[in-house]
Design a protein around this motif. Structure first.
Motif, PDB file in Angstrom:
ATOM      1  N   LEU A  75       0.843  -1.185   0.000  1.00 45.94           N
ATOM      2  CA  LEU A  75       0.000   0.000   0.000  1.00 45.94           C
ATOM      3  C   LEU A  75       0.883   1.242   0.000  1.00 45.94           C
ATOM      4  N   ASP A 124      -8.661   3.999   5.103  1.00 53.31           N
ATOM      5  CA  ASP A 124      -8.384   3.061   4.013  1.00 53.31           C
ATOM      6  C   ASP A 124      -8.652   1.608   4.397  1.00 53.31           C
ATOM      7  N   TRP A 128      -9.279  -2.486   2.125  1.00 50.54           N
ATOM      8  CA  TRP A 128      -8.361  -3.589   1.851  1.00 50.54           C
ATOM      9  C   TRP A 128      -8.397  -4.715   2.880  1.00 50.54           C
ATOM     10  N   PHE A 139      -3.028  -7.806  -2.853  1.00 49.21           N
ATOM     11  CA  PHE A 139      -3.523  -6.518  -3.309  1.00 49.21           C
ATOM     12  C   PHE A 139      -2.410  -5.488  -3.389  1.00 49.21           C
ATOM     13  N   GLY A 141      -2.404  -1.046  -3.528  1.00 52.66           N
ATOM     14  CA  GLY A 141      -3.269   0.121  -3.491  1.00 52.66           C
ATOM     15  C   GLY A 141      -2.512   1.401  -3.237  1.00 52.66           C
ATOM     16  N   THR A 142      -3.152   2.494  -3.603  1.00 54.70           N
ATOM     17  CA  THR A 142      -2.636   3.831  -3.325  1.00 54.70           C
ATOM     18  C   THR A 142      -3.770   4.635  -2.713  1.00 54.70           C
ATOM     19  N   ARG A 154      -8.621   6.906  -3.805  1.00 52.83           N
ATOM     20  CA  ARG A 154      -8.061   5.574  -3.600  1.00 52.83           C
ATOM     21  C   ARG A 154      -8.038   4.800  -4.907  1.00 52.83           C
ATOM     22  N   ASP A 155      -7.081   3.906  -4.982  1.00 47.19           N
ATOM     23  CA  ASP A 155      -6.972   2.977  -6.103  1.00 47.19           C
ATOM     24  C   ASP A 155      -6.499   1.658  -5.500  1.00 47.19           C
ATOM     25  N   LEU A 156      -7.305   0.614  -5.612  1.00 42.06           N
ATOM     26  CA  LEU A 156      -7.005  -0.664  -4.979  1.00 42.06           C
ATOM     27  C   LEU A 156      -7.370  -1.779  -5.934  1.00 42.06           C
ATOM     28  N   SER A 157      -6.478  -2.738  -6.075  1.00 36.96           N
ATOM     29  CA  SER A 157      -6.782  -3.875  -6.941  1.00 36.96           C
ATOM     30  C   SER A 157      -6.139  -5.144  -6.418  1.00 36.96           C
TER      31      SER A 157
END
Length: 170
Positions: A75, A124, A128, A139, A141-142, A154-157
């Protein structure tokens, strides 16, 4: 070309310990994040690997040693009031030695998965933690914060699980 020192991320660790239905969190007693529940972790010190730092921090903050640590996520945190990005390596353990014990920094407490106190955690975490708790997901994420505590982007994958994180901080 290397980034200038001021743009290199600070490396941190975070360890979440579970027993299949509960997660061990610590209430932060001092410093950054005081009053929040979180996993156990902190800064990677010069000369130690990220995994070694995770093990050290878990022992210092909760009084337990992970029997195994699985790297589950990375992260990145960007704070408008802190110039340097933070790169946090998230580890999981479902087996440990010792008894969770309160330290000067953290007060450990078990929570059922359906009773995690997200309202007393970083903004956050609600995004996650479910990926980590489902057991098979890794995962990346940012998360962008303003005024330290307000999550604005947020950007999470999910990503393939690769447990090879073990480089040292110079």
């Amino acid at each position: 070309m290397a980034l200038p020192d001021c743009l290199q991320p600070k490396l941190f660790t975070l360890v979440l310990v579970t027993d299949g239905r509960r997660v061990l969190l610590g209430k932060k007693k001092r410093g950054f994040g005081e009053g929040y529940f979180n996993g156990f972790g902190g800064k990677v010190e010069a000369g130690e690997t990220i995994r070694d730092a995770a093990s050290r921090e878990l022992l210092e903050e909760a009084g337990i040693a992970a029997d195994s640590l699985t790297h589950r996520g990375t992260l990145t945190f960007l704070f408008d009031d802190r110039p340097q990005p933070w790169e946090v390596h998230v580890f999981h353990s479902d087996s440990y030695t010792g008894m969770p014990t309160e330290s000067e920094e953290m007060a450990p407490q078990w929570f059922d998965y359906d009773s995690i106190p997200y309202q007393q955690m970083w903004a956050d975490d609600v995004f996650w933690y479910p990926l980590l708790l489902k057991g098979s997901a890794c995962f990346r994420g940012t998360f962008h914060f303003v005024n330290t505590h307000t999550l604005v982007k947020r950007d999470l994958s999910e990503v393939p699980c690769l447990d090879g994180v073990d480089y040292k901080l110079c």
